[in-house]
Design a protein around this motif. Structure first.
Motif, short mmCIF file in Angstrom:
data_model
loop_
_atom_site.label_atom_id
_atom_site.label_comp_id
_atom_site.label_asym_id
_atom_site.label_seq_id
_atom_site.Cartn_x
_atom_site.Cartn_y
_atom_site.Cartn_z
N THR A 3 -16.23 -2.80 10.10
CA THR A 3 -15.09 -2.05 10.62
C THR A 3 -15.30 -1.66 12.07
N GLU A 167 -3.31 -7.76 2.64
CA GLU A 167 -4.48 -6.90 2.86
C GLU A 167 -4.38 -6.11 4.17
N TYR A 168 -3.38 -6.41 4.97
CA TYR A 168 -3.22 -5.71 6.25
C TYR A 168 -2.62 -4.34 6.01
N LYS A 169 -3.30 -3.30 6.47
CA LYS A 169 -2.86 -1.93 6.24
C LYS A 169 -2.07 -1.43 7.45
N THR A 170 -0.84 -1.02 7.19
CA THR A 170 0.04 -0.53 8.24
C THR A 170 1.06 0.42 7.63
N GLN A 171 1.63 1.28 8.46
CA GLN A 171 2.66 2.19 7.98
C GLN A 171 3.99 1.46 7.77
N SER A 173 6.37 -1.83 6.52
CA SER A 173 6.39 -2.73 5.38
C SER A 173 5.86 -4.09 5.81
N THR A 174 4.94 -4.65 5.04
CA THR A 174 4.40 -5.98 5.38
C THR A 174 5.48 -7.05 5.29
N GLN A 201 -7.30 0.73 12.84
CA GLN A 201 -7.81 1.46 11.68
C GLN A 201 -6.67 1.65 10.69
N PRO A 202 -6.94 1.72 9.38
CA PRO A 202 -8.23 1.65 8.71
C PRO A 202 -8.55 0.25 8.17
N ASN A 203 -8.05 -0.79 8.85
CA ASN A 203 -8.29 -2.15 8.38
C ASN A 203 -9.77 -2.52 8.48
N TYR A 229 -3.65 -13.20 9.91
CA TYR A 229 -3.05 -12.68 8.68
C TYR A 229 -1.85 -13.57 8.34
#
Length: 281
Positions: A3, A167-171, A173-174, A201-203, A229
């Motif tokens: 990370t 798996e991509y973390k975001t606020q 919508s993917t 972060q927090p990926n 991605y």
């Protein structure tokens, strides 16, 4: 897992397991475990160098480009590798529950293999194509046997890999993300301009790409990971071409083949791969 955002990632532990849950290991169990460990040992093979340099002697290396996964491998095969400009100088063979590699040089983009190439005009440029899965318990072996054969002085590492967009973390919508897209993660020593935004972060990144980047961080080697991605897991033209911005990077730009010819090679690789899959499904 890598990370570099300051988090401490705690590995799973079996500490505190009740004694009654543990069973006594028999001689047969120990023998089976020993045989399995031996089978999971990674073997690295290196060809002798110029002027009779022993295969065991570390290779001088200024640039080490590592492609992990079928799409990253197909990108390098299409836009960088040329049979007249590169030669195979090494291979890694491994076995685990997900793959069994080969050191054959005639490979398809859907095959599982791990080969190392050297640029003929500049032997300090090395390229690794790794389309096989390296299990968690094999990653340290891979790092030791590969980087143990490469001189670290003046070395810079570029890693290419892919990851499911889920798996991509975001606020956000993917579903609204313009997939595929690139994100970068680098070591402290890497000072060059990046070809895409940094991973937020927090990926985190996982598996062999994370292991390579972490190794470079520990050894203070300038290194950057470009992770694509994508919402398509299989070999895919759009995912492969998402790596194209890297062709202008300092580490790759003087290695690029004719782009129009590369596109033809890419289509041929995909066609061959699809035919190969149809035969073996």
């Amino acid at each position: 897992m890598a990370t570099f955002f300051g988090e401490v990632v705690v590995a799973p532990s079996r500490a505190g397991v009740d004694d009654e849950e543990e069973t006594e290991e028999t001689a047969e169990d120990r023998e089976i475990r020993r045989e399995l460990q031996e089978k999971r040992e990674i073997a690295a093979f290196w060809t002798p160098g110029a002027a009779g340099r022993p295969a065991e002697e570390p290779l001088p290396c200024s640039r080490f480009i590592v492609a992990v996964g079928h799409n990253a491998v197909a990108f390098l095969s299409s836009f960088i590798l040329d049979s007249l400009c590169w030669k195979v100088v090494g291979a890694v063979k491994l076995w685990n529950e997900w793959c069994q590699t080969t050191n054959a040089t005639s490979v398809l983009p859907t095959d599982s293999f791990c080969l190392f190439y050297q640029l003929i005009s500049d032997p300090t440029v090395l390229l690794c194509q790794c389309s096989c899965y390296v299990a968690e318990d094999q990653q340290f072996q891979w790092l030791e046997k590969v980087f143990g054969h490469i001189r670290k002085e003046g070395l810079q590492v570029t890693i290419l890999s892919t990851c499911p967009v889920a798996e991509y973390k975001t606020q956000e919508s993917t579903l609204t993300l313009p997939s595929p897209f690139l994100k970068a993660l680098k070591t402290k020593e890497f000072k060059e301009e990046l070809c895409c935004p940094l991973l937020e972060q927090p990926n985190i990144v996982r598996d062999l790409p994370a292991a390579v980047l972490s190794y470079c961080q520990v050894w203070q080697i300038p290194a950057v990971l470009y992770q694509c991605y994508t919402d398509i897991i299989k070999l895919d033209t759009v995912t492969i071409e998402a790596f194209k911005p890297l062709l202008s990077s300092k580490s790759l730009k003087n290695l690029v083949k004719d782009v129009s010819e590369s596109t033809k090679i890419l289509k041929k690789l995909l066609t061959t791969g699809e035919t190969h899959n149809n035969i073996y499904i």
